[in-house]
Design a protein around this motif. Sequence first.
Motif, short mmCIF file in Angstrom:
data_model
loop_
_atom_site.label_atom_id
_atom_site.label_comp_id
_atom_site.label_asym_id
_atom_site.label_seq_id
_atom_site.Cartn_x
_atom_site.Cartn_y
_atom_site.Cartn_z
N GLY A 55 -18.67 2.68 12.10
CA GLY A 55 -18.61 4.14 12.24
C GLY A 55 -17.18 4.55 12.47
O GLY A 55 -16.32 3.73 12.79
N GLY A 56 -16.90 5.84 12.30
CA GLY A 56 -15.54 6.31 12.49
C GLY A 56 -15.05 6.09 13.90
O GLY A 56 -15.79 6.26 14.85
N THR A 57 -13.79 5.72 14.04
CA THR A 57 -13.23 5.50 15.36
C THR A 57 -11.86 6.13 15.52
O THR A 57 -11.17 5.84 16.48
N ASP A 58 -11.47 6.94 14.58
CA ASP A 58 -10.16 7.56 14.65
C ASP A 58 -10.21 8.77 15.57
O ASP A 58 -10.78 9.81 15.23
N PRO A 59 -9.63 8.66 16.80
CA PRO A 59 -9.74 9.76 17.75
C PRO A 59 -8.91 10.98 17.38
O PRO A 59 -8.99 12.00 18.04
N SER A 60 -8.11 10.86 16.33
CA SER A 60 -7.26 11.99 15.96
C SER A 60 -7.98 12.96 15.02
O SER A 60 -7.44 14.00 14.68
N THR A 61 -9.20 12.62 14.60
CA THR A 61 -9.90 13.48 13.67
C THR A 61 -10.30 14.79 14.33
O THR A 61 -10.39 14.90 15.54
N ASP A 62 -10.59 15.80 13.48
CA ASP A 62 -10.99 17.11 13.99
C ASP A 62 -12.35 17.08 14.65
O ASP A 62 -12.70 18.00 15.39
N ILE A 63 -13.15 16.05 14.38
CA ILE A 63 -14.52 16.02 14.89
C ILE A 63 -14.54 16.05 16.41
O ILE A 63 -15.34 16.75 17.04
N CYS A 64 -13.67 15.29 17.05
CA CYS A 64 -13.64 15.26 18.51
C CYS A 64 -13.25 16.62 19.10
O CYS A 64 -13.67 16.95 20.21
N ASP A 65 -12.48 17.39 18.36
CA ASP A 65 -12.02 18.68 18.86
C ASP A 65 -12.93 19.83 18.44
O ASP A 65 -12.68 20.99 18.79
N SER A 66 -13.98 19.53 17.71
CA SER A 66 -14.88 20.58 17.24
C SER A 66 -15.52 21.30 18.42
O SER A 66 -15.87 20.69 19.43
N GLN A 67 -15.71 22.60 18.29
CA GLN A 67 -16.33 23.40 19.34
C GLN A 67 -17.69 23.94 18.91
O GLN A 67 -18.25 24.83 19.55
N GLU A 68 -18.25 23.40 17.83
CA GLU A 68 -19.53 23.89 17.32
C GLU A 68 -20.68 23.26 18.09
O GLU A 68 -20.74 22.03 18.25
N GLY A 69 -21.60 24.09 18.55
CA GLY A 69 -22.78 23.58 19.23
C GLY A 69 -22.54 23.25 20.69
O GLY A 69 -21.41 23.17 21.17
N GLU A 70 -23.64 23.03 21.39
CA GLU A 70 -23.56 22.75 22.82
C GLU A 70 -23.05 21.34 23.09
O GLU A 70 -22.20 21.12 23.95
N ILE A 71 -23.58 20.37 22.35
CA ILE A 71 -23.15 18.96 22.46
C ILE A 71 -22.53 18.56 21.13
O ILE A 71 -23.03 18.93 20.06
N ASN A 72 -21.47 17.79 21.17
CA ASN A 72 -20.78 17.36 19.96
C ASN A 72 -21.47 16.10 19.42
O ASN A 72 -20.95 14.99 19.52
N TRP A 73 -22.65 16.30 18.81
CA TRP A 73 -23.44 15.17 18.33
C TRP A 73 -22.72 14.40 17.23
O TRP A 73 -22.81 13.17 17.16
N GLN A 74 -22.04 15.10 16.36
CA GLN A 74 -21.36 14.42 15.25
C GLN A 74 -20.30 13.45 15.78
O GLN A 74 -20.17 12.32 15.30
N ALA A 75 -19.56 13.89 16.79
CA ALA A 75 -18.55 13.00 17.37
C ALA A 75 -19.21 11.82 18.08
O ALA A 75 -18.75 10.68 17.97
N LEU A 76 -20.30 12.07 18.80
CA LEU A 76 -21.00 10.98 19.49
C LEU A 76 -21.45 9.90 18.51
O LEU A 76 -21.38 8.71 18.81
N MET A 77 -21.90 10.32 17.33
CA MET A 77 -22.44 9.36 16.37
C MET A 77 -21.38 8.70 15.50
O MET A 77 -21.65 7.67 14.88
N THR A 78 -20.17 9.24 15.48
CA THR A 78 -19.19 8.71 14.53
C THR A 78 -17.82 8.41 15.12
O THR A 78 -17.05 7.68 14.51
N GLN A 79 -17.48 8.97 16.29
CA GLN A 79 -16.11 8.87 16.77
C GLN A 79 -16.04 8.38 18.21
O GLN A 79 -16.90 8.69 19.03
N ASP A 80 -14.99 7.63 18.51
CA ASP A 80 -14.69 7.21 19.88
C ASP A 80 -13.63 8.16 20.42
O ASP A 80 -12.42 7.88 20.36
N CYS A 81 -14.06 9.28 20.95
CA CYS A 81 -13.13 10.32 21.39
C CYS A 81 -12.32 9.86 22.59
O CYS A 81 -12.82 9.15 23.46
N GLN A 82 -11.10 10.32 22.67
CA GLN A 82 -10.20 9.92 23.75
C GLN A 82 -10.59 10.53 25.09
O GLN A 82 -10.36 9.92 26.13
N LEU A 83 -11.19 11.71 25.08
CA LEU A 83 -11.60 12.38 26.31
C LEU A 83 -13.12 12.50 26.34
O LEU A 83 -13.74 12.90 25.35
N LEU A 84 -13.71 12.19 27.48
CA LEU A 84 -15.15 12.34 27.64
C LEU A 84 -15.58 13.78 27.39
O LEU A 84 -16.64 14.05 26.81
#
Length: 411
Positions: A55-84
């Motif tokens: 799965g995606g692990t690039d924390p620099s992607t826009d997915i981690c910074d997305s503000q859409e929705g209550e929970i960032n499900w797309q980031a949870l399923m694809t990205q290892d975000c730098q900030l909880l």
Amino acid sequence: MLTSPEKGLLPLLSPVLISLLLLCLTACGGSDDTSTNQTGTDTNQPGTPVTPPTGGTDPSTDICDSQEGEINWQALMTQDCQLLSQYRLFQEPDKPTAGPNGPGFSYQLSSQLFTNYAHKYRIIFLPDGSRIDYHPSDTFDLPVGAVLVKTFALPSDTQLTGEANETLVETRLLIHRENGWTALPYLWQGGEARLAIAGANQAHSLTRQGEQLEFTYHVPSRAECKVCHQRASDGGVQIYPIGLKPYLLNHEVFVENQTVNQLEHWRDQGRLNGLPQHGAPDSAPAITDESGDLTTRAKGYLDINCAHCHRAEGFASISGLRLGFYVDHTSYQYGICKQPPGWDGGEKGLSYDIIPGDGEHSILLYRQMLDAPKDRMPPIGRSLSHVEALTVLQSWIDSLSPSLGNCQHGG
């Protein structure tokens, strides 16, 4: 009597296994774990036995910074975000102990996995419309998309409770992505939890029974998480949750101003499939719960603290020791008059995992009081000994009839 207050659980790996463990602990955990520490130095070493999910692990992607929705499900399923906080799991990002967003709900284990007296706040997030599948004797099955969150807070005094007497230390995520479970450790500093792929060490102090203890708290690396959570199968080695077992969840909890049975509440809320209407599962009370049966208390504690490694599919399978809740505690495989392969017996020269009627000379207890890396059990996860639990475990072993086995030479 216990003779060493700060000395190891999860008995009985040989020095060869410990060496293998130490190698694993320096491993990166696979292709999705490439990381650097805070100074930019590469922290990875090859060799982990665990097959990680992709799965995606690039924390620099826009997915981690997305503000859409209550929970960032797309980031949870694809990205290892730098900030909880980028996953938006909590109503207040700096308070991971309560107020989960969306479908999140807390849960409690009746017998606790010991980590330096840390209080643990556990929360499950399930995708809309999904449920947990009940298992009568082992870990429940959780759907793809499930997220387990466990936050660790150290008390100022082990006899005090409440967040006012606690310091946030770490939050761990187990995320069930399309290709399997992945583990992410986050370290709390300055009101923010940052991804700590390589783990971290922090100096802490607390008061236990009037004694001030200074120690180093270790936040596990991603690879260390996998050592405890791994299971071997025909499809390779993968990681799984540890604590979601019926006997650790079958107890009363306080929810919405009322006391309810936790498993029945999950079923009634549409969160759990398959819970029997009759013939309720067993319950393992806390090891310090004096109202509970002594054997059940001891076995519940050994299950949650030891059985994830000491099972046929676990990291310590070669030891031959099996500490699951439903393993016959009067049997050789549970340690009765069993000699661990390769361990030298420590300074006491002990020979057997459990000597019925003689806790003081039983390796199962002894290694929970040792500190050296080659001797300490569990090999990771603690700096302090759980002296209250050790006292109960010694009483339990002392209560076993010597007729259960033939332990020659006594220890």
